[in-house]
Motif scaffolding. Sequence first.
Motif, PDB file in Angstrom:
ATOM      1  N   PRO A  70       2.438   0.585  -8.973  1.00  0.00           N
ATOM      2  CA  PRO A  70       1.487   0.691 -10.033  1.00  0.00           C
ATOM      3  C   PRO A  70       1.836  -0.210 -11.409  1.00  0.00           C
ATOM      4  O   PRO A  70       0.969  -1.105 -11.647  1.00  0.00           O
ATOM      5  CB  PRO A  70       1.158   2.132 -10.235  1.00  0.00           C
ATOM      6  CG  PRO A  70       1.532   2.858  -8.981  1.00  0.00           C
ATOM      7  CD  PRO A  70       2.705   2.054  -8.571  1.00  0.00           C
ATOM      8  N   TYR A  80       0.737  -1.155   0.018  1.00  0.00           N
ATOM      9  CA  TYR A  80      -0.162   0.146  -0.059  1.00  0.00           C
ATOM     10  C   TYR A  80       0.863   1.457   0.148  1.00  0.00           C
ATOM     11  O   TYR A  80       0.357   2.482  -0.074  1.00  0.00           O
ATOM     12  CB  TYR A  80      -0.751  -0.047   1.245  1.00  0.00           C
ATOM     13  CG  TYR A  80      -0.129  -0.448   2.471  1.00  0.00           C
ATOM     14  CD1 TYR A  80       0.643   0.643   3.122  1.00  0.00           C
ATOM     15  CD2 TYR A  80      -0.314  -1.795   3.052  1.00  0.00           C
ATOM     16  CE1 TYR A  80       1.488   0.054   4.374  1.00  0.00           C
ATOM     17  CE2 TYR A  80       0.369  -2.024   4.159  1.00  0.00           C
ATOM     18  CZ  TYR A  80       1.405  -1.214   4.819  1.00  0.00           C
ATOM     19  OH  TYR A  80       2.052  -1.454   5.841  1.00  0.00           O
ATOM     20  N   GLN A 140      -3.894  -7.352  -3.822  1.00  0.00           N
ATOM     21  CA  GLN A 140      -4.231  -5.932  -3.746  1.00  0.00           C
ATOM     22  C   GLN A 140      -4.398  -5.452  -5.258  1.00  0.00           C
ATOM     23  O   GLN A 140      -5.539  -4.924  -5.644  1.00  0.00           O
ATOM     24  CB  GLN A 140      -2.930  -4.836  -3.241  1.00  0.00           C
ATOM     25  CG  GLN A 140      -3.048  -3.426  -3.446  1.00  0.00           C
ATOM     26  CD  GLN A 140      -2.224  -2.607  -2.702  1.00  0.00           C
ATOM     27  OE1 GLN A 140      -2.096  -2.553  -1.584  1.00  0.00           O
ATOM     28  NE2 GLN A 140      -1.307  -2.226  -3.443  1.00  0.00           N
ATOM     29  N   ALA A 141      -3.656  -6.043  -6.333  1.00  0.00           N
ATOM     30  CA  ALA A 141      -3.742  -5.824  -7.703  1.00  0.00           C
ATOM     31  C   ALA A 141      -5.093  -6.276  -8.293  1.00  0.00           C
ATOM     32  O   ALA A 141      -5.731  -5.844  -9.313  1.00  0.00           O
ATOM     33  CB  ALA A 141      -2.501  -6.544  -8.471  1.00  0.00           C
ATOM     34  N   GLU A 166       1.582  -3.756 -10.505  1.00  0.00           N
ATOM     35  CA  GLU A 166       0.059  -4.343 -10.488  1.00  0.00           C
ATOM     36  C   GLU A 166      -0.542  -4.154 -11.751  1.00  0.00           C
ATOM     37  O   GLU A 166      -1.349  -5.319 -12.043  1.00  0.00           O
ATOM     38  CB  GLU A 166      -0.877  -3.279  -9.633  1.00  0.00           C
ATOM     39  CG  GLU A 166      -0.368  -3.102  -7.909  1.00  0.00           C
ATOM     40  CD  GLU A 166      -1.182  -2.368  -7.366  1.00  0.00           C
ATOM     41  OE1 GLU A 166      -1.785  -2.395  -6.324  1.00  0.00           O
ATOM     42  OE2 GLU A 166      -1.399  -1.073  -7.682  1.00  0.00           O
ATOM     43  N   ASP A 167      -0.127  -3.626 -12.619  1.00  0.00           N
ATOM     44  CA  ASP A 167      -0.502  -3.595 -14.039  1.00  0.00           C
ATOM     45  C   ASP A 167      -0.296  -4.910 -14.715  1.00  0.00           C
ATOM     46  O   ASP A 167      -0.828  -5.673 -15.381  1.00  0.00           O
ATOM     47  CB  ASP A 167      -0.154  -2.502 -14.933  1.00  0.00           C
ATOM     48  CG  ASP A 167      -0.718  -1.218 -14.491  1.00  0.00           C
ATOM     49  OD1 ASP A 167      -1.792  -1.017 -14.089  1.00  0.00           O
ATOM     50  OD2 ASP A 167      -0.283  -0.042 -14.843  1.00  0.00           O
ATOM     51  N   ASP A 199       3.621   4.149  -1.089  1.00  0.00           N
ATOM     52  CA  ASP A 199       3.663   5.147  -2.510  1.00  0.00           C
ATOM     53  C   ASP A 199       5.057   5.045  -3.051  1.00  0.00           C
ATOM     54  O   ASP A 199       5.821   5.649  -2.960  1.00  0.00           O
ATOM     55  CB  ASP A 199       3.060   6.455  -2.316  1.00  0.00           C
ATOM     56  CG  ASP A 199       3.464   7.378  -3.444  1.00  0.00           C
ATOM     57  OD1 ASP A 199       3.257   6.777  -4.678  1.00  0.00           O
ATOM     58  OD2 ASP A 199       3.344   8.602  -3.274  1.00  0.00           O
TER      59      ASP A 199
END
Length: 227
Positions: free
Chosen positions: A74, A67, A102-103, A77-78, A69
């Motif tokens: 990101p 979680y 999470q993704a 996750e993609d 930053d």
Amino acid sequence: MHIGILQTGRAPDDLRDTLGDYPSMFERLLDGHGLTFTTWPVLDNVFPPDIDAAEGWLITGSKHGAYEDHAWIPPLEDFIRQAHAARRPMVGVCFGHQIIAQALGGKVEKFPGGWAVGRRPYDFDGKMLHLNAWHQDQVTELPEGARVLASNDFCRYAALAYGDDIFTVQPHPEYDGRVIDALIRLRGPGVVPDDRLAQARETLDTPTDAQKMARRMADFLKARAHV
């Protein structure tokens, strides 16, 4: 079978000097199962060119939170969502377990019960496996379609599956007693409560079921290599 290791964390310097970094630990764990490896250090924003760069994927542990930053989270996750949509076999361990959840729509957070450290029992559908753990974060809400494969009193979602193509575990089969001992010394003080570090020390020389989990991981990846 060619496995791409997506490296999301690094072992402490003193541990890397003696036992290698996280990808090396997985290569030792899975040695003898007919797998070859290429590592992409995604925590440095170094990613594979596409999901076809390997036949299967493995996401390592990390000191970072899913979680948090970080610029590399990101795109990771993609990548996970692309691999899942294309049914590429993927295994996630600890942070890997969490970032996949999470993704795909689940939730990860710091567990109010604190840290799991050292050798722990996990109930895999009535069969108990003992594996080393080192985590405070947990998956606390499941993504849609996730199946729970293992749990214990401390970790409700200790192993998950997504369809037939993703298998994830919260504990660390790649950590032997030497790794846990080093983490106790190098990352534990002032972070993990002393009583939990002491409990972990008591089981450093007790065997785990890491090789059973290694076979399960390898068999899972190879069975889905050409689906």
